[in-house]
Scaffold this motif. Structure first.
Motif, PDB file in Angstrom:
ATOM      1  N   GLY A   2       0.818  -1.200   0.000  1.00  0.00           N
ATOM      2  CA  GLY A   2       0.000   0.000   0.000  1.00  0.00           C
ATOM      3  C   GLY A   2       0.853   1.252   0.000  1.00  0.00           C
ATOM      4  N   ASP A   3       0.178   2.355  -0.285  1.00  0.00           N
ATOM      5  CA  ASP A   3       0.886   3.628  -0.287  1.00  0.00           C
ATOM      6  C   ASP A   3       1.370   3.975   1.119  1.00  0.00           C
ATOM      7  N   ILE A   4       2.518   4.556   1.154  1.00  0.00           N
ATOM      8  CA  ILE A   4       3.086   5.042   2.407  1.00  0.00           C
ATOM      9  C   ILE A   4       2.999   6.558   2.333  1.00  0.00           C
ATOM     10  N   ASN A   5       2.158   7.131   3.171  1.00  0.00           N
ATOM     11  CA  ASN A   5       1.877   8.564   3.098  1.00  0.00           C
ATOM     12  C   ASN A   5       2.642   9.383   4.119  1.00  0.00           C
ATOM     13  N   SER A   6       3.244   8.722   5.074  1.00  0.00           N
ATOM     14  CA  SER A   6       3.955   9.410   6.146  1.00  0.00           C
ATOM     15  C   SER A   6       5.100   8.527   6.616  1.00  0.00           C
ATOM     16  N   TYR A   7       6.118   9.158   7.168  1.00  0.00           N
ATOM     17  CA  TYR A   7       7.212   8.382   7.753  1.00  0.00           C
ATOM     18  C   TYR A   7       6.684   7.487   8.869  1.00  0.00           C
ATOM     19  N   LYS A 119      14.069   0.605  -3.921  1.00  0.00           N
ATOM     20  CA  LYS A 119      13.056   0.405  -2.883  1.00  0.00           C
ATOM     21  C   LYS A 119      12.332   1.712  -2.570  1.00  0.00           C
ATOM     22  N   LEU A 120      13.026   2.820  -2.720  1.00  0.00           N
ATOM     23  CA  LEU A 120      12.427   4.111  -2.401  1.00  0.00           C
ATOM     24  C   LEU A 120      11.342   4.492  -3.402  1.00  0.00           C
ATOM     25  N   LEU A 121      11.318   3.866  -4.543  1.00  0.00           N
ATOM     26  CA  LEU A 121      10.285   4.155  -5.523  1.00  0.00           C
ATOM     27  C   LEU A 121       8.915   3.769  -4.999  1.00  0.00           C
ATOM     28  N   TYR A 122       8.870   2.837  -4.068  1.00  0.00           N
ATOM     29  CA  TYR A 122       7.584   2.408  -3.501  1.00  0.00           C
ATOM     30  C   TYR A 122       7.061   3.356  -2.439  1.00  0.00           C
ATOM     31  N   ILE A 123       7.901   4.237  -1.995  1.00  0.00           N
ATOM     32  CA  ILE A 123       7.481   5.194  -0.979  1.00  0.00           C
ATOM     33  C   ILE A 123       6.892   6.399  -1.698  1.00  0.00           C
ATOM     34  N   THR A 124       5.597   6.546  -1.571  1.00  0.00           N
ATOM     35  CA  THR A 124       4.921   7.651  -2.250  1.00  0.00           C
ATOM     36  C   THR A 124       4.302   8.557  -1.216  1.00  0.00           C
ATOM     37  N   ARG A 125       4.173   9.780  -1.607  1.00  0.00           N
ATOM     38  CA  ARG A 125       3.511  10.752  -0.720  1.00  0.00           C
ATOM     39  C   ARG A 125       2.319  11.332  -1.464  1.00  0.00           C
ATOM     40  N   SER A 126       1.240  11.606  -0.737  1.00  0.00           N
ATOM     41  CA  SER A 126       0.058  12.225  -1.353  1.00  0.00           C
ATOM     42  C   SER A 126       0.183  13.735  -1.321  1.00  0.00           C
TER      43      SER A 126
END
Length: 126
Positions: A2-7, A119-126
């Motif tokens: 799933g999307d990761i919206n916050s640290y 791996k950082l490509l999977y970390i997305t922010r809204s």
């Protein structure tokens, strides 16, 4: 994944917060003479781990993220070393050093995965 919206969504950050709490508990058992020595240094290094994860996550560029995640990895190594010293000096007789060591190793493995740029490509922010 799933999307990761916050640290705060990062499991490594969550585990690092647990580590900070455990470090504070164990250093509370250290001799009073260490309040400005190893105890203070351990606490500062432990707090640095989730702090740099949070700051890295909040940065815009991949290069900046990697830099802060590397700093966090270095702080984890620092905590690992300092806990070994405290254990050898028997600063906290009731301290669960094994639990802390396992947690640090787990955090370092997770940070190592984050340091792989793809791996950082999977970390997305809204």
């Amino acid at each position: 994944m799933g999307d990761i919206n916050s640290y705060k969504d990062l499991i490594v950050w969550q585990k690092a917060i647990v580590l900070v709490k455990l470090v504070y508990k164990i250093t509370a058992q250290f001799p009073q003479s260490e309040i400005y020595g190893l105890s203070n240094q351990l606490r500062r290094a432990a707090v640095s781990i989730p702090s740099n994860i949070a700051e890295g996550f909040s940065r815009g560029s991949l290069k900046e993220r990697l830099q802060f995640f590397q700093i966090s990895f270095g702080s984890a190594s620092e905590v690992e070393t300092q806990l070994l010293i405290a254990k050898d000096l028997d600063f906290a007789r009731n301290g669960n050093y094994d639990e802390l060591e396992k947690l640090i190793i787990e955090i370092k493995k997770m940070l190592n995965k984050l340091l792989a740029p793809r791996k950082l490509l999977y970390i997305t922010r809204s």
